[in-house]
Design a protein around this motif. Structure first.
Motif, mmCIF file in Angstrom:
data_model
loop_
_atom_site.group_PDB
_atom_site.id
_atom_site.type_symbol
_atom_site.label_atom_id
_atom_site.label_comp_id
_atom_site.label_asym_id
_atom_site.label_seq_id
_atom_site.Cartn_x
_atom_site.Cartn_y
_atom_site.Cartn_z
ATOM 1 N N GLY A 64 0.819 -1.196 0.000
ATOM 2 C CA GLY A 64 0.000 0.000 0.000
ATOM 3 C C GLY A 64 0.856 1.250 0.000
ATOM 4 N N PRO A 65 0.253 2.411 -0.195
ATOM 5 C CA PRO A 65 1.008 3.671 -0.231
ATOM 6 C C PRO A 65 1.703 3.993 1.088
ATOM 7 C CG PRO A 65 -1.220 3.954 -1.106
ATOM 8 C CD PRO A 65 -1.184 2.617 -0.466
ATOM 9 N N GLY A 66 1.237 3.410 2.198
ATOM 10 C CA GLY A 66 1.873 3.648 3.489
ATOM 11 C C GLY A 66 3.014 2.709 3.779
ATOM 12 N N GLY A 67 3.414 1.911 2.794
ATOM 13 C CA GLY A 67 4.461 0.925 2.993
ATOM 14 C C GLY A 67 5.812 1.349 2.466
ATOM 15 N N ASP A 68 6.564 0.392 1.976
ATOM 16 C CA ASP A 68 7.961 0.600 1.612
ATOM 17 C C ASP A 68 8.284 -0.180 0.344
ATOM 18 O OD1 ASP A 68 7.861 -1.980 2.962
ATOM 19 O OD2 ASP A 68 8.257 -0.874 4.798
ATOM 20 N N GLY A 89 11.576 3.542 4.626
ATOM 21 C CA GLY A 89 11.564 4.605 5.619
ATOM 22 C C GLY A 89 12.127 4.145 6.949
ATOM 23 N N PRO A 90 12.599 5.089 7.770
ATOM 24 C CA PRO A 90 13.198 4.747 9.061
ATOM 25 C C PRO A 90 12.166 4.713 10.181
ATOM 26 C CG PRO A 90 13.455 7.079 8.653
ATOM 27 C CD PRO A 90 12.722 6.516 7.452
ATOM 28 N N ALA A 91 12.649 4.383 11.366
ATOM 29 C CA ALA A 91 11.816 4.463 12.559
ATOM 30 C C ALA A 91 11.571 5.926 12.911
ATOM 31 C CB ALA A 91 12.504 3.761 13.725
ATOM 32 N N PRO A 92 10.360 6.276 13.361
ATOM 33 C CA PRO A 92 10.089 7.654 13.783
ATOM 34 C C PRO A 92 10.962 8.066 14.967
ATOM 35 C CG PRO A 92 8.046 6.400 13.524
ATOM 36 C CD PRO A 92 9.166 5.418 13.442
ATOM 37 N N PHE A 262 11.732 12.429 5.575
ATOM 38 C CA PHE A 262 12.230 11.307 4.767
ATOM 39 C C PHE A 262 12.230 11.648 3.288
ATOM 40 C CE2 PHE A 262 11.346 7.689 1.986
ATOM 41 C CZ PHE A 262 12.460 6.913 2.244
ATOM 42 N N GLU A 263 13.328 11.339 2.624
ATOM 43 C CA GLU A 263 13.390 11.378 1.167
ATOM 44 C C GLU A 263 14.047 10.107 0.682
ATOM 45 O OE1 GLU A 263 14.931 14.776 -0.784
ATOM 46 O OE2 GLU A 263 13.894 16.223 0.486
ATOM 47 N N ALA A 264 13.464 9.503 -0.341
ATOM 48 C CA ALA A 264 14.060 8.324 -0.956
ATOM 49 C C ALA A 264 15.394 8.692 -1.597
ATOM 50 C CB ALA A 264 13.111 7.756 -2.002
ATOM 51 N N SER A 265 16.199 7.692 -1.896
ATOM 52 C CA SER A 265 17.549 7.957 -2.407
ATOM 53 C C SER A 265 18.032 6.787 -3.253
ATOM 54 C CB SER A 265 18.510 8.195 -1.238
ATOM 55 O OG SER A 265 18.594 7.042 -0.419
ATOM 56 N N ARG A 488 16.741 2.651 9.588
ATOM 57 C CA ARG A 488 15.868 1.789 8.800
ATOM 58 C C ARG A 488 15.809 0.389 9.426
ATOM 59 N NH1 ARG A 488 19.103 2.784 3.272
ATOM 60 N NH2 ARG A 488 20.758 2.649 4.824
ATOM 61 N N PRO A 489 14.634 -0.202 9.522
ATOM 62 C CA PRO A 489 14.574 -1.612 9.902
ATOM 63 C C PRO A 489 15.215 -2.455 8.805
ATOM 64 C CG PRO A 489 12.451 -0.866 9.126
ATOM 65 C CD PRO A 489 13.313 0.355 9.205
ATOM 66 N N ARG A 490 15.828 -3.561 9.194
ATOM 67 C CA ARG A 490 16.460 -4.414 8.186
ATOM 68 C C ARG A 490 15.379 -5.146 7.397
ATOM 69 N NH1 ARG A 490 17.658 -9.370 10.301
ATOM 70 N NH2 ARG A 490 15.901 -9.947 8.996
ATOM 71 N N THR A 491 15.074 -4.613 6.240
ATOM 72 C CA THR A 491 13.959 -5.117 5.464
ATOM 73 C C THR A 491 14.283 -6.452 4.808
ATOM 74 O OG1 THR A 491 12.435 -4.596 3.674
ATOM 75 C CG2 THR A 491 14.693 -3.819 3.422
ATOM 76 N N THR A 492 13.240 -7.229 4.533
ATOM 77 C CA THR A 492 13.397 -8.455 3.748
ATOM 78 C C THR A 492 13.192 -8.208 2.256
ATOM 79 O OG1 THR A 492 11.086 -8.961 4.210
ATOM 80 C CG2 THR A 492 12.738 -10.051 5.591
ATOM 81 N N LEU A 493 12.817 -7.004 1.873
ATOM 82 C CA LEU A 493 12.538 -6.713 0.466
ATOM 83 C C LEU A 493 13.837 -6.760 -0.318
ATOM 84 C CD1 LEU A 493 10.035 -3.792 1.017
ATOM 85 C CD2 LEU A 493 9.583 -6.250 0.853
ATOM 86 N N THR A 494 13.889 -7.597 -1.361
ATOM 87 C CA THR A 494 15.194 -7.925 -1.905
ATOM 88 C C THR A 494 15.153 -8.298 -3.387
ATOM 89 O OG1 THR A 494 17.100 -9.409 -1.588
ATOM 90 C CG2 THR A 494 14.935 -10.283 -0.961
ATOM 91 N N PRO A 495 14.910 -7.333 -4.276
ATOM 92 C CA PRO A 495 14.970 -7.600 -5.714
ATOM 93 C C PRO A 495 16.403 -7.887 -6.153
ATOM 94 C CG PRO A 495 14.797 -5.251 -5.313
ATOM 95 C CD PRO A 495 14.644 -5.918 -3.979
ATOM 96 N N THR A 496 16.522 -8.468 -7.342
ATOM 97 C CA THR A 496 17.828 -8.922 -7.832
ATOM 98 C C THR A 496 18.024 -8.512 -9.278
ATOM 99 O OG1 THR A 496 17.772 -10.846 -6.358
ATOM 100 C CG2 THR A 496 19.287 -10.950 -8.210
ATOM 101 N N LEU A 497 19.256 -8.133 -9.591
ATOM 102 C CA LEU A 497 19.656 -7.859 -10.972
ATOM 103 C C LEU A 497 20.923 -8.659 -11.251
ATOM 104 C CD1 LEU A 497 18.588 -5.830 -13.208
ATOM 105 C CD2 LEU A 497 20.543 -4.420 -12.613
#
Length: 622
Positions: A64-68, A89-92, A262-265, A488-497
């Motif tokens: 959703g839009p509130g996610g990452d 995004g990081p922890a508040p 927060f700004e993406a990078s 940032r929490p250590r995310t599991t989101l992990t695309p590959t190239l």
């Protein structure tokens, strides 16, 4: 000549090939929308952004839009430079261990605003569009706005998720009930559902850039208005206590300043070489380097030990994954001093490889780093009252294995011990994925997640809710993944190239939480070593380990655990059990949600493949 088991004789779908453009994603409407952008002259980045915003609408139980999100991409201008799109995004500022302990918590809850990191997905997609796309924002968002305002057919799995959380919505989250339970009832699968408030919000951010001097300035104005609108609405809404996964009512801590800050990078990708290919992932704030570590361990074995369809190969792969994930859990985090050079080095991989024996390990075995004290292994919980195999398809309305798990848990009565609060049903979230390649050579792989409809109460002024990524942090100062404001929490989101000779040849990814890189590892071994086509590799039997602490509440594990598709075969499964693996059968077609796109730099030939499990993911192209 490869020694791998022959691939499936009849793939479920063809490997798509062409020269114009290709898309693979976890939902056919997102795939079709992204392909429509390519057909109208947009590039891979225009298409990916359009498809991603559609995913927010049509897979609301998965993102959703509130996610990452995280992405990895290359441009046609710099084909040899894989880069990471950072939308985590990081922890508040108010998310401190002391505050959560004072709330009576020993884990970050699996649902509710205390579990929310600052939303990062939307800003990241807009940043990518600004810098590498070609279309105006209004044209890119038209697809998502149309589906949100005019309606889209409700997936059966969304209806199943709503059924699981309906009592929670009615009793504790009335704003979610107002959006998702019209007339107080769960909509039937196939019902046209709308989200007009979210459509209005997207229209607002498009209008914010209408009088900007150029396209880039217009998108930046839209980003600023997004942060302002979301921040103000979130701060006001989460100040009221609401039900969380621990069974208690808590107020959130997120403020407008957190969202505005927060700004993406972009970041340089972390890479290793494997069998002549360069594999690119996120840094150690994601789990991506764990896949790289597993590849480094496995590279030293003969090909016959890398075939996941055999007893020896499946055992070897499971043991390598355990070692890589053990290092993830004690060394990875959002910090500058993660020793990745050492953890991905040849000598370290050789030492880890020597630990792969003939029997299954039932321990969590992180490695040592010279000059560093190894952080403690997280507290391990083994009780979890669910008979659903970890990683099985999420949210099917009929229950059983297909009602399985992937990303963070939403507690709506999940029994995790004798003193658990209420029991009114259970739901888990999962994730989406999209891959795009265009005729110019741009390629992107991205994994959006979080902010599911079942994550926390809907913010009524926005039409969506916050995510739950902070549950991946620990309320333990000694952990590299400890909860810390601004981290940032250590995310599991992990695309590959994947690149060969400095040219991108493959982009892939999957939903699945802790299983994402495990399933991608199977794919890479079968394609890069075994000679499978992408669709053959996606169709082949999947498996993964659960012999490590889960990344999500309630943070459980199964010592020696291995979850397998029954199609792996009785002989192979029996062999794994003889070796000491604690095997759970998930069903014939239950694990893995991969999609992929390919490009042959020599010919310009493009390809795509997508997961048949769940009859939801699709590839398209020509």
């Amino acid at each position: 000549m490869t020694s791998f088991t022959p691939p499936p004789a009849h793939p479920t779908r063809p490997d798509l090939t062409g020269t114009f453009g290709m898309v693979g994603s976890t939902h056919w409407i997102a795939t079709a929308s992204a392909q429509a952008v390519l057909e109208r002259g947009g590039n891979a980045f225009d298409a990916a952004v359009a498809g991603a915003f559609v995913l927010h609408v049509v897979e609301p139980h998965l993102n959703g839009p509130g996610g990452d999100m995280t992405g990895v991409f290359v441009t046609a201008r710099e084909p040899g430079r894989p880069r990471v799109l950072m939308g985590q995004g990081p922890a508040p500022a108010g998310a401190t261990i002391e505050h959560y302990r004072a709330e009576g918590l020993d884990l970050v809850p699996g649902s509710g605003a205390l579990a929310a990191a600052v939303p990062g997905s939307v800003d990241a997609w807009l940043l990518l569009l600004r810098d590498h796309g070609t279309w105006d924002l209004a044209d890119v968002l038209a697809y998502a706005i149309g589906y949100a305002r005019d309606g889209h057919p409700l997936l059966g799995r969304v209806a199943g998720t709503l059924e699981a959380v309906a009592d929670l919505f009615r009793d504790h989250w009335p704003t979610s009930a107002a959006l998702w339970l019209p007339d107080g009832e769960v909509p039937a699968p196939g019902t046209l559902v709308t989200n007009p408030r979210y459509a209005d919000l997207l229209d607002e951010i498009v209008a914010a850039g209408a009088d900007a001097p150029d396209r880039q300035a217009a998108i930046d104005r839209s980003r600023a208005v997004w942060r302002e609108r979301v921040g103000a609405a979130v701060e006001e809404f989460v100040a009221t206590p609401h039900r969380h996964a621990d069974g208690g009512d808590h107020a959130g801590v997120m403020t407008a300043a957190d969202v505005a800050g927060f700004e993406a990078s972009y970041e340089e990708a972390t890479t290793v070489t494997f069998r002549g290919f360069t594999v690119a992932k996120t840094g150690a704030w994601g789990q991506g380097p764990a896949l790289l570590s597993a590849l480094k361990i496995l590279e030293g074995f003969d090909d016959e030990r890398l075939d996941p369809s055999t007893e020896l190969g499946a055992h070897t792969v499971l043991e390598a994954q355990k070692l890589a994930l053990a290092d993830r859990d004690v060394w990875f985090g959002d910090a500058d001093d993660v020793p990745l050079d050492h953890l991905l080095g040849d000598a370290y991989a050789a030492a880890r490889r020597a630990l792969v024996g003939n029997t299954a390990s039932h321990e969590v075995r992180p490695g040592d780093v010279p000059g560093r004290t190894t952080p403690p292994v997280p507290v391990l919980r083994t009780h979890y009252a669910s008979d659903v195999p970890a990683g099985a398809l999420p949210g099917a309305p009929t229950g059983g294995p297909a009602a399985g798990v992937g990303e963070p848990t939403v507690q709506v009565g999940l029994q995790v011990g004798p003193d658990s609060p209420e029991r009114t049903g259970a739901a888990r979230g999962d994730t989406c994925h999209i891959d795009v390649v265009d005729r110019w050579g741009n390629m992107v792989s991205a994994t959006p997640s979080g902010g599911w409809l079942q994550s926390s109460p809907t913010v009524p002024d926005l039409g969506f809710c916050l995510g739950t990524r902070l549950q991946m942090t620990w309320l333990d100062e000694a952990s590299p993944s400890a909860l810390r404001p601004g981290r940032r929490p250590r995310t599991t989101l992990t695309p590959t190239l994947v690149l060969r000779d400095g040219e991108p040849v493959l982009a892939l990814g999957s939903p699945g939480g802790d299983q994402q890189d495990q399933w991608q590892l199977l794919f890479l071994l079968r394609v890069l070593v075994g000679g499978y086509t992408p669709q053959q590799a996606i169709d082949a039997p999947a498996l993964h380990s659960t012999s490590f602490p889960g990344s999500f509440w309630p943070r459980t594990w199964t010592p020696g655990g291995a979850v397998v598709e029954d199609r792996l075969g009785d002989d192979v499964i029996a062999g794994l059990e003889r070796r000491g693996h604690v095997v759970t059968r998930a069903g014939d077609w239950a694990l893995g949600r991969l999609s992929a796109v390919t490009r042959d730099p020599a010919t310009g030939l493009l390809g795509a493949a997508a997961n048949p499990r769940g009859a939801q993911g699709y590839a398209a192209g020509r």
